[in-house]
Design a protein around this motif. Structure first.
Motif, mmCIF file in Angstrom:
data_model
loop_
_atom_site.group_PDB
_atom_site.id
_atom_site.type_symbol
_atom_site.label_atom_id
_atom_site.label_comp_id
_atom_site.label_asym_id
_atom_site.label_seq_id
_atom_site.Cartn_x
_atom_site.Cartn_y
_atom_site.Cartn_z
ATOM 1 N N LEU A 198 -31.558 42.626 79.113
ATOM 2 C CA LEU A 198 -31.051 41.285 78.811
ATOM 3 C C LEU A 198 -31.970 40.656 77.767
ATOM 4 N N VAL A 199 -31.382 40.218 76.659
ATOM 5 C CA VAL A 199 -32.178 39.655 75.571
ATOM 6 C C VAL A 199 -31.765 38.205 75.367
ATOM 7 N N LYS A 290 -41.940 36.275 73.525
ATOM 8 C CA LYS A 290 -42.507 36.423 72.186
ATOM 9 C C LYS A 290 -42.088 35.244 71.312
ATOM 10 N N VAL A 291 -43.015 34.796 70.474
ATOM 11 C CA VAL A 291 -42.668 33.766 69.490
ATOM 12 C C VAL A 291 -42.124 34.483 68.260
ATOM 13 N N CYS A 292 -40.880 34.248 67.908
ATOM 14 C CA CYS A 292 -40.335 34.818 66.660
ATOM 15 C C CYS A 292 -38.989 34.179 66.353
ATOM 16 N N ASP A 293 -38.566 34.339 65.111
ATOM 17 C CA ASP A 293 -37.220 33.933 64.731
ATOM 18 C C ASP A 293 -36.240 34.803 65.536
ATOM 19 N N PHE A 294 -35.090 34.233 65.905
ATOM 20 C CA PHE A 294 -34.166 35.006 66.761
ATOM 21 C C PHE A 294 -33.802 36.345 66.131
ATOM 22 N N ALA A 295 -33.702 36.358 64.776
ATOM 23 C CA ALA A 295 -33.240 37.561 64.097
ATOM 24 C C ALA A 295 -34.271 38.686 64.145
ATOM 25 N N ASP A 296 -35.532 38.348 64.499
ATOM 26 C CA ASP A 296 -36.588 39.368 64.582
ATOM 27 C C ASP A 296 -36.842 39.818 66.012
ATOM 28 N N THR A 297 -35.999 39.389 66.944
ATOM 29 C CA THR A 297 -36.188 39.766 68.358
ATOM 30 C C THR A 297 -36.032 41.285 68.522
ATOM 31 N N ASP A 298 -36.965 41.886 69.272
ATOM 32 C CA ASP A 298 -36.862 43.339 69.551
ATOM 33 C C ASP A 298 -35.675 43.592 70.458
ATOM 34 N N CYS A 337 -26.939 44.155 66.486
ATOM 35 C CA CYS A 337 -26.668 44.187 67.930
ATOM 36 C C CYS A 337 -25.540 45.128 68.343
ATOM 37 N N ALA A 338 -25.233 46.123 67.508
ATOM 38 C CA ALA A 338 -24.150 47.047 67.859
ATOM 39 C C ALA A 338 -24.435 47.693 69.213
ATOM 40 N N GLY A 339 -23.438 47.749 70.048
ATOM 41 C CA GLY A 339 -23.594 48.332 71.386
ATOM 42 C C GLY A 339 -23.807 47.255 72.447
ATOM 43 N N TYR A 340 -24.270 46.091 72.024
ATOM 44 C CA TYR A 340 -24.536 44.990 72.971
ATOM 45 C C TYR A 340 -23.288 44.151 73.212
#
Ligand SMILES: C[S@@+](CC[C@H](N)C(=O)[O-])C[C@H]1O[C@@H](n2cnc3c(N)ncnc32)[C@H](O)[C@@H]1O
Length: 390
Positions: A198-199, A290-298, A337-340
Motif C-alpha cells: 500500500l503506497v 519518507k519526505v519526497c515529492d509524490f512522483a518520486d515515491t518508491d 504505476c502500471a500494475g497498481y
C-alpha cells in the motif's frame, strides 16, 4: 443498572459512512434493525455497547436506549425523564452532559430541551441521594442524547462520550487531516487488508496510513482510548471490560506484515507529525515514511494499491495552482504505476478532470461538508490506459 439487559442500540456515524458501519456491525454478528443516513439501529446489551466502542472503526457514538416515549411538551419531557431511576445509573459525583436533536413544532431553541432533560436527571438524583452531578458541555464523562421528533422522543445513554473517531493517536496535527473514521472507511473501500503493498503519497499527518496499519494488524480502533462514556456509568464492571479487551486482543495479528505500507509527503513537518502519530498508535514499525515529492515515491514492483488525498483548494488562485498538481498526478499514475490500482479522494470535479484517466468506480464520501469522490483507477500493465477526452 442491569448491564445484561438487551435494548435498542443506535450507532451513529458521519455522513456517507452508514454502509461501512453496517458491514462492520454485521461482521461482528449484530442484527441490523434499520439504517438511516446518520447511523444504524441494532440490538444488544450494555456489555455489547462496550464491545462496539472498543472495536468499531467507522462509528461516531454507540447509544444505548433508556426510554422511548410520546412527548408533546417540555413538561411531558421532564416527567418522562424524571421517571427513570437515574440514581441507579449516575453517581452524584459524576459530571453530566446532555445533547439533543429536536425537530418538533413547539420548540425552536434546542437548549431548552437540553436543560429540561438535565434538570429532570439531576433533580431525580438529588431527591434520592441528597446531592446531584455537575453538568455542562464536556463530553468526557456521562453523556445522554435526546432525539425528539414531532410527538416521539428517544433518550439514550451515550456509551462513547467523546466521538469514537477521536482515536487518541493524532497528537501532532498537520493541515487538512481526514477524520479517522472517514480514513478507515476509505481504506475499507479499497479492499486493503494487509495482503498487498500500500503506497500513500501526500500522506499528511498519516491518518490513512495509520488506519490501514491498524486494519492490517486487526488492532481494535478503540485500543488507544482509556476513556469511554460507559466507564462513568454505575454498573460498569472493570473485570468484564478487561476480559472483553483480552478476548478481542487475541485477534490482533502478532506477525510482521509481509507487504509494505509506504507513506510520503513533500513536507518534512507532515512526515514528522505522521511518524509521531504512527508511533503513538503503535504502528510506527509497520510504515516506511519518507519526505519526497509524490512522483518520486518508491513503488514496490507488483500490483499493490495507491491511495492519495491531494488538496482540493477553495479559492480561485489555489485551484489554478492545483491544476498542474492534478495533471502531474495523472502522469505519475500513467507513467510509474502500471500494475497498481489507485484511489484518489477528490473534492473538486474540475481538478479531478485534470488527472485525464478514466475512473472505473466513483464512491461518494463527505470530508466535513465537502462532497468528495473516491476515484478508482485500474492501471493495467502493458496496456495504455483509456484516456479521458478532457
Ligand atoms: C489534504 S493533505 C493530506 C491529509 C492527510 N490525508 C491527513 O489525514 O493528514 C495533502 C498533503 O499533500 C502534501 N503535498 C502537496 N503537494 C505535494 C507534492 N507535490 N508531493 C508530495 N506531497 C504533497 C501536503 O504537504 C499535504 O500534507
Amino acid at each position: 443498572m442491569n448491564i445484561q439487559e438487551r435494548k435498542d442500540i443506535l450507532v451513529t456515524c458521519g455522513p456517507g459512512l452508514k454502509d461501512y458501519l453496517q458491514a462492520e456491525l454485521e461482521a461482528l454478528g449484530f442484527e441490523i434493525i434499520n439504517t438511516h443516513s446518520g447511523g444504524v439501529l441494532t440490538h444488544g446489551s450494555f456489555i455489547d455497547c462496550m464491545k462496539l466502542n472498543f472495536t468499531l472503526r467507522t462509528a461516531f457514538n454507540v447509544l444505548y436506549l433508556m426510554r422511548q416515549f410520546r412527548c408533546r411538551s417540555p413538561e411531558e419531557l421532564y416527567e418522562q425523564v424524571y421517571a427513570i431511576a437515574w440514581e441507579n445509573i449516575i453517581d452524584p459525583s459524576e459530571y453530566l452532559c446532555v445533547l439533543s436533536q429536536v425537530d418538533t413544532p413547539s420548540i425552536d431553541n434546542t437548549m431548552f430541551p437540553n436543560v429540561k432533560v438535565k434538570d429532570a436527571i439531576v433533580d431525580r438524583i438529588n431527591s434520592k441521594k441528597g446531592s446531584r452531578p455537575d453538568s455542562g458541555r464536556e463530553r468526557g464523562n456521562v453523556v445522554v442524547n435526546l432525539f425528539w421528533k414531532r410527538d416521539k422522543a428517544w433518550l439514550y445513554l451515550n456509551t462513547s462520550g467523546v466521538k469514537l473517531s477521536d482515536r487518541n493517536y493524532r497528537k501532532m496535527p498537520y493541515k487538512a487531516p481526514l477524520r479517522e473514521s472517514l480514513a478507515a472507511a476509505i481504506i475499507t473501500a479499497t479492499g486493503f487488508d494487509g495482503s498487498c503493498d500500500l503506497v500513500l503519497p501526500m500522506c499528511g499527518s498519516g491518518t490513512l496510513a495509520i488506519e490501514a496499519a491498524l486494519i492490517a494488524m486487526n488492532k481494535p480502533a478503540g485500543a488507544l482510548r482509556n476513556n469511554f462514556g460507559f466507564k462513568h456509568v454505575k454498573g460498569f464492571d472493570e473485570r468484564i471490560w478487561e476480559q472483553l479487551r483480552r478476548d478481542i486482543n487475541k485477534g490482533v495479528r502478532k506477525k510482521a506484515l509481509t507487504k509494505r505500507i509506504i507513506a510520503t509527503d513533500i513536507s518534512e513537518e507532515a512526515i514528522t507529525a505522521a511518524q509521531q502519530n504512527a508511533k503513538t498508535a503503535g504502528v510506527g514499525h509497520l510504515i516506511d515514511f519518507k519526505v519526497c515529492d509524490f512522483a518520486d515515491t518508491d513503488l514496490p514492483s507488483g500490483d499493490g494499491l495507491i491511495v492519495m488525498n491531494p488538496e482540493y483548494g477553495s479559492r480561485m488562485g489555489e485551484i489554478e495552482k492545483l491544476e498542474t498538481e492534478y495533471k502531474r498526478i495523472g502522469d505519475f499514475l500513467k507513467q510509474r504505476c502500471a500494475g497498481y490500482t489507485a484511489y484518489i479522494l477528490v473534492g473538486n470535479k474540475e481538478l479531478s478532470a485534470k488527472i485525464r484517466l478514466k475512473a472505473s468506480r466513483r464512491m461518494v464520501f463527505y470530508n466535513g461538508k465537502i462532497e468528495c469522490r473516491l476515484l478508482k483507477y485500474e492501471l493495467y500493465k502493458g496496456i495504455k490506459p483509456p484516456q479521458n477526452s478532457k
